[in-house]
Every structure is written in structure tokens, then in C-alpha cells.
Scaffold this motif. Structure first.
Motif, PDB file in Angstrom:
ATOM      1  N   MET A  28      -1.224  -0.797   6.341  1.00  0.00           N
ATOM      2  CA  MET A  28      -1.086   0.319   5.386  1.00  0.00           C
ATOM      3  C   MET A  28      -0.211  -0.142   4.222  1.00  0.00           C
ATOM      4  O   MET A  28       0.895  -0.626   4.436  1.00  0.00           O
ATOM      5  CB  MET A  28      -0.459   1.538   6.077  1.00  0.00           C
ATOM      6  CG  MET A  28      -0.156   2.666   5.097  1.00  0.00           C
ATOM      7  SD  MET A  28       0.037   4.278   5.883  1.00  0.00           S
ATOM      8  CE  MET A  28       1.769   4.274   6.298  1.00  0.00           C
ATOM      9  N   TYR A  29      -0.719   0.020   3.023  1.00  0.00           N
ATOM     10  CA  TYR A  29       0.028  -0.363   1.818  1.00  0.00           C
ATOM     11  C   TYR A  29       0.269   0.888   0.970  1.00  0.00           C
ATOM     12  O   TYR A  29      -0.666   1.638   0.683  1.00  0.00           O
ATOM     13  CB  TYR A  29      -0.774  -1.383   0.996  1.00  0.00           C
ATOM     14  CG  TYR A  29       0.001  -1.994  -0.143  1.00  0.00           C
ATOM     15  CD1 TYR A  29       0.642  -3.222   0.004  1.00  0.00           C
ATOM     16  CD2 TYR A  29       0.099  -1.338  -1.369  1.00  0.00           C
ATOM     17  CE1 TYR A  29       1.357  -3.782  -1.047  1.00  0.00           C
ATOM     18  CE2 TYR A  29       0.823  -1.894  -2.422  1.00  0.00           C
ATOM     19  CZ  TYR A  29       1.448  -3.115  -2.254  1.00  0.00           C
ATOM     20  OH  TYR A  29       2.165  -3.676  -3.291  1.00  0.00           O
ATOM     21  N   VAL A  30       1.526   1.103   0.591  1.00  0.00           N
ATOM     22  CA  VAL A  30       1.853   2.246  -0.265  1.00  0.00           C
ATOM     23  C   VAL A  30       2.634   1.727  -1.473  1.00  0.00           C
ATOM     24  O   VAL A  30       3.587   0.958  -1.323  1.00  0.00           O
ATOM     25  CB  VAL A  30       2.682   3.307   0.505  1.00  0.00           C
ATOM     26  CG1 VAL A  30       3.130   4.429  -0.428  1.00  0.00           C
ATOM     27  CG2 VAL A  30       1.865   3.897   1.657  1.00  0.00           C
ATOM     28  N   CYS A  31       2.201   2.135  -2.668  1.00  0.00           N
ATOM     29  CA  CYS A  31       2.889   1.683  -3.880  1.00  0.00           C
ATOM     30  C   CYS A  31       4.291   2.298  -3.910  1.00  0.00           C
ATOM     31  O   CYS A  31       4.438   3.515  -3.852  1.00  0.00           O
ATOM     32  CB  CYS A  31       2.112   2.094  -5.121  1.00  0.00           C
ATOM     33  SG  CYS A  31       0.493   1.317  -5.181  1.00  0.00           S
ATOM     34  N   GLY A  32       5.269   1.434  -4.001  1.00  0.00           N
ATOM     35  CA  GLY A  32       6.664   1.880  -3.958  1.00  0.00           C
ATOM     36  C   GLY A  32       7.245   2.116  -5.337  1.00  0.00           C
ATOM     37  O   GLY A  32       6.513   2.208  -6.329  1.00  0.00           O
ATOM     38  N   GLU A 212       0.701  -7.077  -9.024  1.00  0.00           N
ATOM     39  CA  GLU A 212       1.606  -7.319  -7.893  1.00  0.00           C
ATOM     40  C   GLU A 212       1.079  -6.722  -6.585  1.00  0.00           C
ATOM     41  O   GLU A 212       1.216  -7.330  -5.528  1.00  0.00           O
ATOM     42  CB  GLU A 212       3.008  -6.779  -8.191  1.00  0.00           C
ATOM     43  CG  GLU A 212       3.064  -5.291  -8.339  1.00  0.00           C
ATOM     44  CD  GLU A 212       4.489  -4.795  -8.567  1.00  0.00           C
ATOM     45  OE1 GLU A 212       5.115  -4.399  -7.585  1.00  0.00           O
ATOM     46  OE2 GLU A 212       4.959  -4.805  -9.720  1.00  0.00           O
ATOM     47  N   CYS A 213       0.474  -5.526  -6.664  1.00  0.00           N
ATOM     48  CA  CYS A 213       0.021  -4.880  -5.425  1.00  0.00           C
ATOM     49  C   CYS A 213      -1.163  -5.634  -4.818  1.00  0.00           C
ATOM     50  O   CYS A 213      -1.280  -5.728  -3.594  1.00  0.00           O
ATOM     51  CB  CYS A 213      -0.330  -3.413  -5.673  1.00  0.00           C
ATOM     52  SG  CYS A 213       1.140  -2.447  -6.097  1.00  0.00           S
ATOM     53  N   SER A 214      -2.015  -6.194  -5.684  1.00  0.00           N
ATOM     54  CA  SER A 214      -3.127  -7.008  -5.172  1.00  0.00           C
ATOM     55  C   SER A 214      -2.590  -8.274  -4.494  1.00  0.00           C
ATOM     56  O   SER A 214      -3.074  -8.670  -3.427  1.00  0.00           O
ATOM     57  CB  SER A 214      -4.067  -7.415  -6.311  1.00  0.00           C
ATOM     58  OG  SER A 214      -4.848  -6.306  -6.714  1.00  0.00           O
ATOM     59  N   PRO A 237      -4.992   4.343 -13.888  1.00  0.00           N
ATOM     60  CA  PRO A 237      -5.804   3.143 -13.662  1.00  0.00           C
ATOM     61  C   PRO A 237      -5.295   2.237 -12.539  1.00  0.00           C
ATOM     62  O   PRO A 237      -6.014   1.337 -12.114  1.00  0.00           O
ATOM     63  CB  PRO A 237      -5.677   2.406 -15.008  1.00  0.00           C
ATOM     64  CG  PRO A 237      -4.309   2.761 -15.499  1.00  0.00           C
ATOM     65  CD  PRO A 237      -4.028   4.152 -14.998  1.00  0.00           C
ATOM     66  N   HIS A 238      -4.068   2.494 -12.042  1.00  0.00           N
ATOM     67  CA  HIS A 238      -3.446   1.492 -11.166  1.00  0.00           C
ATOM     68  C   HIS A 238      -4.316   1.116  -9.949  1.00  0.00           C
ATOM     69  O   HIS A 238      -4.610  -0.061  -9.734  1.00  0.00           O
ATOM     70  CB  HIS A 238      -2.064   1.984 -10.721  1.00  0.00           C
ATOM     71  CG  HIS A 238      -1.310   0.997  -9.903  1.00  0.00           C
ATOM     72  ND1 HIS A 238      -1.030  -0.277 -10.340  1.00  0.00           N
ATOM     73  CD2 HIS A 238      -0.793   1.079  -8.642  1.00  0.00           C
ATOM     74  CE1 HIS A 238      -0.364  -0.923  -9.407  1.00  0.00           C
ATOM     75  NE2 HIS A 238      -0.209  -0.125  -8.366  1.00  0.00           N
ATOM     76  N   HIS A 239      -4.729   2.101  -9.188  1.00  0.00           N
ATOM     77  CA  HIS A 239      -5.484   1.769  -7.966  1.00  0.00           C
ATOM     78  C   HIS A 239      -6.884   1.249  -8.275  1.00  0.00           C
ATOM     79  O   HIS A 239      -7.392   0.362  -7.581  1.00  0.00           O
ATOM     80  CB  HIS A 239      -5.530   2.987  -7.034  1.00  0.00           C
ATOM     81  CG  HIS A 239      -4.194   3.272  -6.413  1.00  0.00           C
ATOM     82  ND1 HIS A 239      -3.873   4.466  -5.828  1.00  0.00           N
ATOM     83  CD2 HIS A 239      -3.082   2.498  -6.292  1.00  0.00           C
ATOM     84  CE1 HIS A 239      -2.624   4.421  -5.370  1.00  0.00           C
ATOM     85  NE2 HIS A 239      -2.125   3.230  -5.655  1.00  0.00           N
ATOM     86  N   ASN A 241      -7.611  -0.553 -10.787  1.00  0.00           N
ATOM     87  CA  ASN A 241      -7.428  -1.944 -11.203  1.00  0.00           C
ATOM     88  C   ASN A 241      -7.083  -2.852 -10.022  1.00  0.00           C
ATOM     89  O   ASN A 241      -7.509  -4.004  -9.971  1.00  0.00           O
ATOM     90  CB  ASN A 241      -6.337  -2.036 -12.280  1.00  0.00           C
ATOM     91  CG  ASN A 241      -6.769  -1.373 -13.574  1.00  0.00           C
ATOM     92  OD1 ASN A 241      -7.909  -0.935 -13.697  1.00  0.00           O
ATOM     93  ND2 ASN A 241      -5.869  -1.303 -14.538  1.00  0.00           N
ATOM     94  N   GLU A 242      -6.321  -2.322  -9.079  1.00  0.00           N
ATOM     95  CA  GLU A 242      -6.033  -3.111  -7.862  1.00  0.00           C
ATOM     96  C   GLU A 242      -7.337  -3.485  -7.154  1.00  0.00           C
ATOM     97  O   GLU A 242      -7.518  -4.629  -6.736  1.00  0.00           O
ATOM     98  CB  GLU A 242      -5.189  -2.283  -6.882  1.00  0.00           C
ATOM     99  CG  GLU A 242      -3.705  -2.281  -7.155  1.00  0.00           C
ATOM    100  CD  GLU A 242      -2.942  -1.608  -6.005  1.00  0.00           C
ATOM    101  OE1 GLU A 242      -3.265  -1.868  -4.830  1.00  0.00           O
ATOM    102  OE2 GLU A 242      -2.039  -0.807  -6.293  1.00  0.00           O
ATOM    103  N   ILE A 243      -8.230  -2.500  -7.034  1.00  0.00           N
ATOM    104  CA  ILE A 243      -9.511  -2.751  -6.347  1.00  0.00           C
ATOM    105  C   ILE A 243     -10.288  -3.835  -7.093  1.00  0.00           C
ATOM    106  O   ILE A 243     -10.790  -4.791  -6.489  1.00  0.00           O
ATOM    107  CB  ILE A 243     -10.360  -1.451  -6.252  1.00  0.00           C
ATOM    108  CG1 ILE A 243      -9.675  -0.438  -5.334  1.00  0.00           C
ATOM    109  CG2 ILE A 243     -11.777  -1.754  -5.763  1.00  0.00           C
ATOM    110  CD1 ILE A 243     -10.363   0.930  -5.272  1.00  0.00           C
TER     111      ILE A 243
HETATM  112 ZN   LIG Z   1       0.406  -0.448  -6.449  1.00  0.00          ZN
END
Ligand SMILES: [Zn+2]
Length: 453
Positions: A28-32, A212-214, A237-239, A241-243
């Protein structure tokens, strides 16, 4: 537990049964937080919601089965700006805010995530991912910038249900003459002056925020993992763009299988909002309010619904915790929580439904025996409430008491005077006012004493 967990998956726009990739190893990843300023109440909501999801997953799959990663963004334009404004070095600013953030998490009695990686410790992985995206034809360099070419990824917009032309029309994209297309987003950019920088094949610079999240999810959870969470403001756009980054760099048909987002907090009480310039920081509550009261308020609405923040909500939660402490007792180890009690949480983290269960358990405990009391406290403990003893609660309450002892004594005098004058209405009013503030005024053996309720 045999019960299944259901979650609203924004990737599919529906509630789905949660089926992990590997039961014994759930990712599980959660943006901090971006550590440029102290976290506010809006930041606290995802912290508490995903902590409850972490607890629910642990209850079903075992406490060591979940790898919960919550990152810390410690390189960002907001951080550079804040360090200039505060006139302190970036490293000092970020380490202060990280310390305060961890304090806030303790105050809210959250379980520690399995990992809490910092972006600046993973710049090499971000450079690697950027190079790989260039090699594979998904990204391009222009004047020391590297951009992701959005139209090369056909599933772009699937999570947020957005079409490319809408994005441009809505001007949610940064305009730059270096870009091939307006919707392209930055993976790497040059640093100037005394901005932080790292050496890269594209010159001295720093990563774009999304990268960074990727990079960190790949390192700690692999190319494909189970759950990705965050506030609804991160959906686009963050998620998105991560995908795009992760699937193109990793050559995969998916990234995270379940995307969970919590809704906003709204402010309806002008006075409360104004007092701190419309931003209520978690640390501002510490002086007067116990963390478990704040937590109960934060989960009082379902995570998919906006939560209206006002003084009445906090007062109600304060009164509820006070009432619940009336039946507090230490837990009998033989007692366990059954599935029926937890079932609202298994059903898409229905926290208001769980709180309703707690009220029912309280009623039973109030009239019932030690087992009923133990069960009630255990059910509260599950979500990190009533974790301190009644004595600790009373001593904290005393410290956080909003009224001074001198004020209490002065009003006891006024009340006695009213009684002498046979103005019982006034005397009762004073007693009731203090009772509402958690102070019980009692007449005993011709004397008037006070104690905390
Ligand atoms: Zn993130």
C-alpha cells in the motif's frame, strides 16, 4: 477474519471486493506530506483514514502482511519558497517539519507505516527512471528539462476520467515553450542560483514532483502493487502522472490495482477558520484537545464524503470520548472482536457505521458486566481511541482545561452567593455551565468542591 474487504476503487469508479496480489505480502502506497509547513487539518484526514485501512488490512491478513509506504516530499518548489520566506536553510526547514509531522502522527495515535522514505534519498532512482523513459520514447529533453510526452501513453486520463482536450481547455497544464505539447509534464528541471540540485545527464537539476512516487513505490513495492491512496486533490494530475510514468518505464499493463481517495474538509464556522487564517494546523489543537477527540472528529464522516469542520463537531466528539471513559476498564485479554463489530470498516471503511456500533457497545457496557466493558474498550482501541487509561485521560484533560482554577473558584463563590440569595436558577445555571466544560461542582458536608467529570 473470513469477511471480505470492500473498497471504492477510483480506477473502476465502483466499490469492489479487495483481492490482494499476494495475501502474505500486500503493498500500500500513500502520498505523504510535502514538508514546507506544519500539516493542517486537511492533511490529517488522509493520515487517519489510511491508518484505519492499514489496521483493517492487518486484522484480516496479519500484522506483518502489509507493507505500508508513506513518502515524505522534501524537495519541491514550495519548500524552496518557504525556506526563502522563513530565511532558514532548506535542510533545517525540512528536518523541523518532518519532526513536527511525526509528532502530529503520534498525537493522532497512528500506527507507524512500514516505510517512510524521503524523496531526496532516492534521486538516483528518479534519474534512472527518467533515462529509461527517454530510451523507450516516452520522454524527451529540451534545454536541460525532461518532459513526459503524454500523448504517447494511450491510457492517460483513465483514472481521472479526463480527456486530453479538456485538460488543455481547463488550463490545468503549465505553459512552457520547451514542451512539444501543452499537456506534457516535467520529469526533470534545471536548478538555478542556490536552489537544491543533483548532477544528471541533463545537467544540474532536480526532479518534478510526480516522479518520486513512481520511483519509491517501485523500490519498496515493485512494479505492480495492491493499493494506492491519497487525498482527492491528488487524483489529477499527480496520480494520473504517476500511472503514466510507472507503466511506461516498467512496461506493465497496470500499476496499483486499487486507487482510494478521501474527500476534502470544508469549514463552516467562520470564527474557527478565521482565528488561524483559514488554516487549522494540527499543532494548534494540541494545547486544548486530546488527539483521540480530533481523530473521532476526522472519521465522523465517510471518507468519500466532504467533512464539515466546526466547533460543534469538536465539542460533540469531546463529550462522546468523555462519556465513553465512564465505562473504561483495562482489557481482559481473552476478549476478541468478532466480525460483526468490524463489518462496517470492512465495507469500504464505513467509519460512521463503526462509530454507531461503538455507541451500541457503550450502551451495553454501561448496563453490563466486565466482559461488555472490555469488548467496548477493545473496539475503541481498534481505531486508536481509548488507548490511554482513565487516569491518564483525566490528567491530560486537566492540563488542557480551557478554564483556570481561579475562574472555577470565583464562580463557586458566585454560585454560593446566589444560593444564599435563594436565586437557585442562577446557581443551577453556573453549575450547568461548568458541567458542560467538564467540571463537576458538588456540595458536600456544607462545603462546595469541584472535580473533573
Ligand atoms: Zn504521490
Amino acid at each position: 477474519m473470513n469477511k471480505d474487504i470492500y473498497l471504492t476503487n477510483n480506477l473502476k469508479n465502483k466499490k469492489e471486493k479487495f483481492v490482494p496480489i499476494h495475501k502474505g505480502k500486500i503493498g500500500m502506497y500513500v502520498c505523504g506530506p510535502t514538508v514546507y509547513d506544519n500539516p493542517h487539518i486537511g492533511n490529517a484526514r488522509p493520515l487517519v483514514i489510511f491508518d484505519i485501512l492499514f489496521k483493517v488490512l492487518k486484522s484480516k491478513y496479519g500484522i506483518n502482511a502489509i507493507n505500508y509506504v508513506r513518502n515524505i516530499t522534501d524537495v519541491d518548489d514550495k519548500i524552496i519558497k518557504s525556506s526563502k520566506e522563513k530565511n532558514i536553510p532548506i535542510s533545517e526547514l525540512t528536518s523541523n517539519i518532518i519532526r513536527d509531522f511525526n509528532d502530529d502522527c503520534n498525537y493522532l495515535n497512528l500506527d507507524k507505516p512500514s516505510q517512510q522514505p524521503k524523496a531526496t534519498d532516492h534521486i538516483d532512482l528518479m534519474i534512472e527512471m527518467t533515462s529509461s523513459l527517454i530510451t523507450k520514447g516516452f520522454a524527451y529533453e529540451k534545454k536541460n528539462h525532461v518532459y513526459f510526452e503524454v500523448n504517447k501513453f494511450e491510457d492517460y486520463g483513465k483514472l481521472s476520467n479526463k480527456k486530453l482536450k479538456d485538460l488543455i481547455a481547463g488550463s490545468r497544464v503549465e505553459i512552457s515553450e520547451n514542451k512539444k505539447n501543452a499537456e506534457d509534464f516535467v520529469l526533470w528541471k534545471p536548478s538555478s542560483g542556490n536552489e537544491p540540485y543533483w548532477d544528471s545527464p541533463w545537467g544540474k537539476g532536480r526532479p518534478g514532483w510526480h516522479l518520486e512516487c513512481s520511483a519509491m513505490s517501485k523500490k519498496y513495492l515493485g512494479d505492480i502493487f495492491d493499493i494506492h491512496g491519497g487525498g482527492i486533490d491528488l487524483l489529477f494530475p499527480h496520480h494520473e502522472n504517476e500511472i503514466a510514468q510507472s507503466r511506461c518505464a516498467n512496461n506493465t499493463k497496470s500499476f496499483a490495482n486499487y486507487w482510494i481517495h478521501n474527500a476534502f474538509i470544508t469549514m463552516s464556522n467562520e470564527k474557527m477558520a478565521k482565528s488561524t487564517g483559514n488554516i487549522l494546523k494540527i499543532k494548534d489543537f494540541k494545547k486544548n484537545i486530546d488527539g483521540q477527540v480530533l481523530k473521532l472528529a476526522l472519521i465522523s464522516a465517510h471518507y468519500k464524503q466532504p467533512l464539515d469542520w466546526n466547533e460543534k463537531l469538536l465539542n460533540d466528539c469531546q463529550n462522546t470520548i468523555e462519556k465513553w471513559y465512564e465505562v473504561y476498564q483495562s482489557i481482559d485479554q481473552k476478549i476478541t472482536l468478532d466480525e460483526d463489530i468490524l463489518s462496517p470498516l470492512y465495507d469500504d471503511l464505513n467509519t460512521p457505521g463503526y462509530i454507531a456500533n461503538l455507541h451500541l457497545l457503550y450502551e451495553k457496557a454501561f448496563k453490563g458486566n466486565d466482559n461488555d466493558k472490555s469488548l467496548f474498550v477493545l473496539a475503541c482501541n481498534f481505531i486508536g481511541i481509548l488507548n490511554i487509561t482513565k487516569e491518564e485521560w483525566l490528567s491530560i484533560k486537566k492540563k488542557k482545561l480551557l478554564i483556570s482554577e481561579a475562574d472555577i473558584l470565583k464562580n463557586i463563590e458566585l454560585r454560593n452567593k446566589a444560593r444564599e440569595d435563594k436565586d437557585y436558577k442562577k446557581a443551577d445555571k453556573i453549575r450547568k455551565e461548568f458541567l458542560d466544560k467538564g467540571v463537576l461542582i458538588e456540595d458536600k458536608d456544607g462545603k462546595t468542591i469541584w472535580k473533573l467529570k
